[in-house]
Design a protein around this motif. Structure first.
Motif, mmCIF file in Angstrom:
data_model
loop_
_atom_site.group_PDB
_atom_site.id
_atom_site.type_symbol
_atom_site.label_atom_id
_atom_site.label_comp_id
_atom_site.label_asym_id
_atom_site.label_seq_id
_atom_site.Cartn_x
_atom_site.Cartn_y
_atom_site.Cartn_z
ATOM 1 N N MET A 1 0.841 -1.199 0.000
ATOM 2 C CA MET A 1 0.000 0.000 0.000
ATOM 3 C C MET A 1 0.870 1.241 0.000
ATOM 4 N N GLU A 2 0.438 2.237 -0.685
ATOM 5 C CA GLU A 2 1.199 3.482 -0.793
ATOM 6 C C GLU A 2 0.926 4.363 0.434
ATOM 7 N N ILE A 3 1.991 4.801 1.066
ATOM 8 C CA ILE A 3 1.793 5.716 2.192
ATOM 9 C C ILE A 3 2.661 6.958 1.999
ATOM 10 N N SER A 4 2.212 8.031 2.611
ATOM 11 C CA SER A 4 3.005 9.256 2.652
ATOM 12 C C SER A 4 3.062 9.668 4.121
ATOM 13 N N VAL A 5 4.250 9.707 4.643
ATOM 14 C CA VAL A 5 4.380 9.995 6.060
ATOM 15 C C VAL A 5 5.543 10.970 6.266
ATOM 16 N N THR A 6 5.323 11.921 7.145
ATOM 17 C CA THR A 6 6.374 12.912 7.429
ATOM 18 C C THR A 6 7.085 12.494 8.713
ATOM 19 N N VAL A 7 8.348 12.217 8.574
ATOM 20 C CA VAL A 7 9.132 11.761 9.723
ATOM 21 C C VAL A 7 10.261 12.756 9.968
ATOM 22 N N ASN A 8 10.287 13.296 11.182
ATOM 23 C CA ASN A 8 11.307 14.285 11.568
ATOM 24 C C ASN A 8 11.391 15.419 10.546
ATOM 25 N N GLY A 9 10.227 15.828 10.073
ATOM 26 C CA GLY A 9 10.159 16.981 9.175
ATOM 27 C C GLY A 9 10.370 16.670 7.709
ATOM 28 N N ARG A 10 10.627 15.412 7.379
ATOM 29 C CA ARG A 10 10.845 15.071 5.975
ATOM 30 C C ARG A 10 9.748 14.104 5.529
ATOM 31 N N THR A 11 9.188 14.344 4.350
ATOM 32 C CA THR A 11 8.069 13.518 3.887
ATOM 33 C C THR A 11 8.583 12.380 2.989
ATOM 34 N N TYR A 12 8.099 11.189 3.294
ATOM 35 C CA TYR A 12 8.493 9.989 2.544
ATOM 36 C C TYR A 12 7.254 9.376 1.911
ATOM 37 N N GLN A 13 7.430 8.820 0.709
ATOM 38 C CA GLN A 13 6.390 8.024 0.067
ATOM 39 C C GLN A 13 6.941 6.626 -0.154
ATOM 40 N N HIS A 14 6.202 5.655 0.310
ATOM 41 C CA HIS A 14 6.654 4.279 0.133
ATOM 42 C C HIS A 14 5.475 3.359 -0.114
ATOM 43 N N ASP A 15 5.785 2.296 -0.828
ATOM 44 C CA ASP A 15 4.814 1.218 -1.006
ATOM 45 C C ASP A 15 5.155 0.160 0.041
ATOM 46 N N GLU A 75 15.641 10.612 16.773
ATOM 47 C CA GLU A 75 16.608 11.286 15.884
ATOM 48 C C GLU A 75 16.162 12.703 15.533
ATOM 49 N N GLY A 76 14.861 12.971 15.690
ATOM 50 C CA GLY A 76 14.346 14.276 15.302
ATOM 51 C C GLY A 76 14.120 15.209 16.475
ATOM 52 N N LEU A 77 14.568 14.807 17.659
ATOM 53 C CA LEU A 77 14.247 15.602 18.848
ATOM 54 C C LEU A 77 15.188 16.796 19.031
ATOM 55 N N ALA A 78 16.449 16.599 18.723
ATOM 56 C CA ALA A 78 17.398 17.711 18.838
ATOM 57 C C ALA A 78 17.116 18.721 17.730
ATOM 58 N N THR A 79 17.390 19.990 18.018
ATOM 59 C CA THR A 79 17.205 21.004 16.982
ATOM 60 C C THR A 79 18.513 21.743 16.758
ATOM 61 N N ASP A 80 18.891 21.837 15.500
ATOM 62 C CA ASP A 80 20.119 22.556 15.110
ATOM 63 C C ASP A 80 21.328 22.104 15.934
ATOM 64 N N GLY A 81 21.430 20.818 16.138
ATOM 65 C CA GLY A 81 22.596 20.302 16.851
ATOM 66 C C GLY A 81 22.542 20.502 18.356
ATOM 67 N N THR A 82 21.410 20.991 18.873
ATOM 68 C CA THR A 82 21.289 21.184 20.330
ATOM 69 C C THR A 82 20.325 20.148 20.882
ATOM 70 N N TYR A 83 20.774 19.447 21.908
ATOM 71 C CA TYR A 83 19.905 18.432 22.504
ATOM 72 C C TYR A 83 18.613 19.038 23.029
ATOM 73 N N HIS A 84 17.566 18.287 22.924
ATOM 74 C CA HIS A 84 16.309 18.611 23.610
ATOM 75 C C HIS A 84 16.596 18.572 25.122
ATOM 76 N N PRO A 85 15.942 19.421 25.914
ATOM 77 C CA PRO A 85 16.199 19.399 27.367
ATOM 78 C C PRO A 85 16.048 18.004 27.975
ATOM 79 N N MET A 86 15.190 17.182 27.417
ATOM 80 C CA MET A 86 15.038 15.833 27.975
ATOM 81 C C MET A 86 16.284 14.989 27.687
ATOM 82 N N GLN A 87 16.836 15.145 26.513
ATOM 83 C CA GLN A 87 18.087 14.436 26.215
ATOM 84 C C GLN A 87 19.190 14.939 27.137
ATOM 85 N N GLN A 88 19.229 16.254 27.318
ATOM 86 C CA GLN A 88 20.229 16.845 28.210
ATOM 87 C C GLN A 88 20.038 16.332 29.641
ATOM 88 N N GLY A 89 18.765 16.218 30.033
ATOM 89 C CA GLY A 89 18.478 15.742 31.385
ATOM 90 C C GLY A 89 19.001 14.330 31.616
#
Ligand code: FES
Ligand code: FES
Length: 224
Positions: A1-15, A75-89
């Motif tokens: 089945m064809e799906i379109s899903v946006t993962v970490n800000g990037r959209t993928y289409q796959h069968d 993989e999509g939690l950090a922004t611009d190379g900066t850890y999310h506060p939870m990762q930092q925690g």
């Protein structure tokens, strides 16, 4: 089945096969291996990701069900190379040992803070009930979540806790002499005292001053 899903800000289409689980889609098709598979009973929570902002066990969802959704993985939690506060925690509070459960823990805990910015310890533990850790006994995980909540509310080092790596960091020597002999003031060894000096300085000053060995033997006082 064809799906379109946006993962970490990037959209993928796959069968994809209709029975493909989201976690396998993420790991095997997109090569996002942060979501782990730690059980086959949907108990461990190592596979937690966010789907449209909600934490979801990606082993309980088909890839086709994510069609049209926004998915965030560890993989999509950090922004611009900066850890999310939870990762930092988790880093600051040593919330992990082997790290296998950590991506799922972080995704569940960060979803908690989106709905409850200042959770109590009981609320944190309740929110993490679906995540199993085999290593850390949960204490530092709870502290990591509290740290992240404090950071996200702008409270530097919530509760006055100091980062572990800060505590462990040795002081930087200031002078060349200190660098050479960091344990000694001024970098110079103290002059050794002679027995005579010590005895004359301490004679009659303190009752704690040890008597001469001969005296002890003679009087029997202070002996072993
Ligand atoms: S792999 Fe999903 S809950 Fe264990
Ligand atoms: S850190 Fe090892 S399972 Fe949690």
């Amino acid at each position: 089945m064809e799906i379109s899903v946006t993962v970490n800000g990037r959209t993928y289409q796959h069968d994809v096969p209709p029975r493909l689980l989201l976690v396998h889609y993420l790991r095997e098709q997109l090569n996002l291996t942060g979501a782990h598979v730690g059980c086959d009973t949907s108990q461990c929570g190592a596979c937690v990701v966010h789907v449209n902002g909600q934490s979801v066990k990606s082993c309980t969802m088909l890839a086709v069900q994510a069609d049209g959704c926004e998915v965030t993985t560890i993989e999509g939690l950090a922004t611009d190379g900066t850890y999310h506060p939870m990762q930092q925690g988790f880093w600051e509070m040593h919330g992990l040992q082997c790290g296998f459960c950590t991506p799922g823990m972080i995704m569940s805990a960060s979803a908690l803070l989106q709905s409850n910015a200042n959770p109590s310890e009981a609320e944190i533990r309740h929110a993490l009930e679906g995540n199993l850790c085999r290593c850390t006994g949960y204490e530092n995980i709870v502290r990591a979540v509290q740290y992240a909540a404090g950071q996200m509310q702008g409270q530097a080092q919530g509760n006055g806790q100091t980062a572990m790596h800060e505590q462990a960091k040795p002081e930087t020597p200031e002078t060349a002499a200190e660098l050479e002999h960091p344990q000694r003031e001024g970098g110079r060894p103290e002059e050794p005292e002679t027995v005579e000096d010590w005895q004359s300085e301490n004679a009659g000053v303190s009752d704690d001053a040890p008597a001469k060995p001969e005296a002890r033997l003679n009087t029997g006082e202070g002996g072993l």
